[in-house]
Write an enzyme that holds these catalytic residues in place. Structure first.
Site, PDB file in Angstrom:
ATOM      1  CB  SER A   1     -36.458  24.483  -1.471  1.00  8.91           C
ATOM      2  OG  SER A   1     -37.995  24.142  -1.230  1.00  8.91           O
TER       3      SER A   1
ATOM      4  CG  HIS B   1     -42.750  27.759  -0.046  1.00 11.10           C
ATOM      5  ND1 HIS B   1     -43.096  28.824  -1.510  1.00 11.10           N
ATOM      6  CD2 HIS B   1     -41.751  26.959  -0.725  1.00 11.10           C
ATOM      7  CE1 HIS B   1     -42.679  27.586  -1.959  1.00 11.10           C
ATOM      8  NE2 HIS B   1     -41.232  26.682  -2.213  1.00 11.10           N
TER       9      HIS B   1
ATOM     10  CG  ASN C   1     -38.549  28.053  -4.271  1.00  7.12           C
ATOM     11  OD1 ASN C   1     -38.273  27.414  -5.906  1.00  7.12           O
ATOM     12  ND2 ASN C   1     -39.904  27.589  -4.201  1.00  7.12           N
TER      13      ASN C   1
ATOM     14  N   GLY D   1     -34.499  12.601  -6.219  1.00  9.98           N
ATOM     15  CA  GLY D   1     -34.311  13.363  -4.879  1.00  9.98           C
ATOM     16  C   GLY D   1     -34.525  12.699  -3.933  1.00  9.98           C
ATOM     17  NE  ARG D   2     -31.930  12.755   2.516  1.00 14.04           N
ATOM     18  CZ  ARG D   2     -31.631  13.458   3.855  1.00 14.04           C
ATOM     19  NH1 ARG D   2     -32.375  14.364   3.982  1.00 14.04           N
ATOM     20  NH2 ARG D   2     -31.219  12.502   5.174  1.00 14.04           N
ATOM     21  CB  ILE D   3     -37.625  10.279   0.410  1.00 14.54           C
ATOM     22  CG1 ILE D   3     -38.016   9.477  -0.850  1.00 14.54           C
ATOM     23  CG2 ILE D   3     -38.898  10.892   0.899  1.00 14.54           C
ATOM     24  CD1 ILE D   3     -38.621  10.533  -2.460  1.00 14.54           C
ATOM     25  CD  GLU D   4     -36.499  10.990   5.601  1.00 16.19           C
ATOM     26  OE1 GLU D   4     -37.181  12.208   6.567  1.00 16.19           O
ATOM     27  OE2 GLU D   4     -37.911  10.409   5.573  1.00 16.19           O
TER      28      GLU D   4
END
Length: 300
Positions: free
Chosen positions: A88, A102, A104, A259-262
């Site tokens: 992504s 954008h 993905n 999932g990983r927020i960052e």
């Protein structure tokens, strides 16, 4: 298939980051390797404060484990294991004449209690969000998308272009997020398309990304701009944020699967404005953009 596609997106991440670093010329992507407690992890790469790119991320992940309750309800299934991997990316340029982009590309598998695959599909796409409309840029982006699609089926471009227009629609604003591109999901095996065929199509689109975006960046990155044009860019970025936090399925999937927020929120631009009841000057380039975003356009 999952190993094959994950290897592909690892290599694609390298290619895209290298291509974007070459254009920026002043900074490199920062890399973070992370793990998901429930299974899997990813490789996040972020670029910030460059000559050309104010902020961007090109991320890959591969996560697996028990399908969360919220996803069970979404898919209409009981308890199941899953695997999902994808790349992504979101790139926010500094110059308002350069569009945000954008993209993905992703793959999903679901398993029964014996570990057998009971469902699998591909999804993805790529789309462009300009702040000032250059028709030749929109045509170039869409033509590149169409060329990739046409190698596999002449019906793919009009179909997935329409799905993109429908998906990236900010319903609460009654306007498009940008000028679209391609969007496809749940690409499953059929009588005419095996999973290998879908793999070939999705990777064709992924391989077309730099060709679709880089020429536009090179053409616009040194165009002079005013403070007022920069302000307009930041106002329009707020619509981008609204879509990602309110409507985007990928963001919601990441949040619901721990999932990983960052990594999930790296798509948000660094400088944004929400101006109360803002309307551009009548007859201006800014107003022209809003007219274009009011309904889908056939760019080819």
């Amino acid at each position: 298939m999952k190993n094959k596609f994950y290897t592909y997106i690892q290599n694609l991440q390298d290619q895209i980051c290298k291509g974007l670093e070459a254009i920026d010329g002043s900074t490199k992507f920062r890399e973070d390797i992370w793990e998901r407690p429930e299974g899997g992890g990813g490789r996040t790469r972020v670029i910030e404060n460059g000559n050309v790119f104010e902020k961007g991320g090109v991320n890959i992940s591969a996560v697996h484990g028990k399908l969360p309750d919220t996803m069970q309800k979404m898919f209409g299934v009981g308890e199941a294991d899953f695997f999902a991997c994808g790349l992504s990316l979101v790139i926010h340029p500094k110059n308002p004449m350069v569009p945000t982009v954008h993209a993905n590309w992703r793959y999903f598998e679901m398993y029964d209690e014996n570990g057998e695959i009971i469902n699998q599909w591909f999804g993805g796409g790529q789309d462009l969000t300009p702040y000032y409309l250059f028709e030749e840029d929109a045509k170039h982006f869409h033509q590149t998308c169409k060329t990739a699609c046409d190698k596999h089926n002449p019906e793919f471009y009009p179909n997935y272009k329409k799905k993109c227009d429908e998906y990236f629609w900010n319903a609460h604003r009654n306007e498009a997020r940008g000028i679209g591109g391609l969007f496809f999901d749940y690409l499953k095996e059929t009588e005419t398309m095996k999973m290998e065929d879908w793999y070939n199509f999705v990777t064709e689109v992924g391989n077309s990304f730099l060709q679709a975006y880089v020429p536009i960046v090179e053409k616009r990155k040194d165009v002079p701009y005013s403070d007022a044009q920069r302000t307009w860019q930041e106002i329009r970025r707020s619509r981008y944020v609204e879509f990602n936090l309110v409507h985007d399925k990928g963001t919601l999937f990441g949040l619901k699967t721990n999932g990983r927020i960052e990594s999930i929120l790296m798509s948000l631009p660094p400088h944004v404005q929400w101006v109360y009841d803002h309307h551009p000057e009548v007859g201006s380039e800014e107003e022209n953009l809003l007219k274009i975003l009011a309904k889908p356009v056939d760019w080819i």
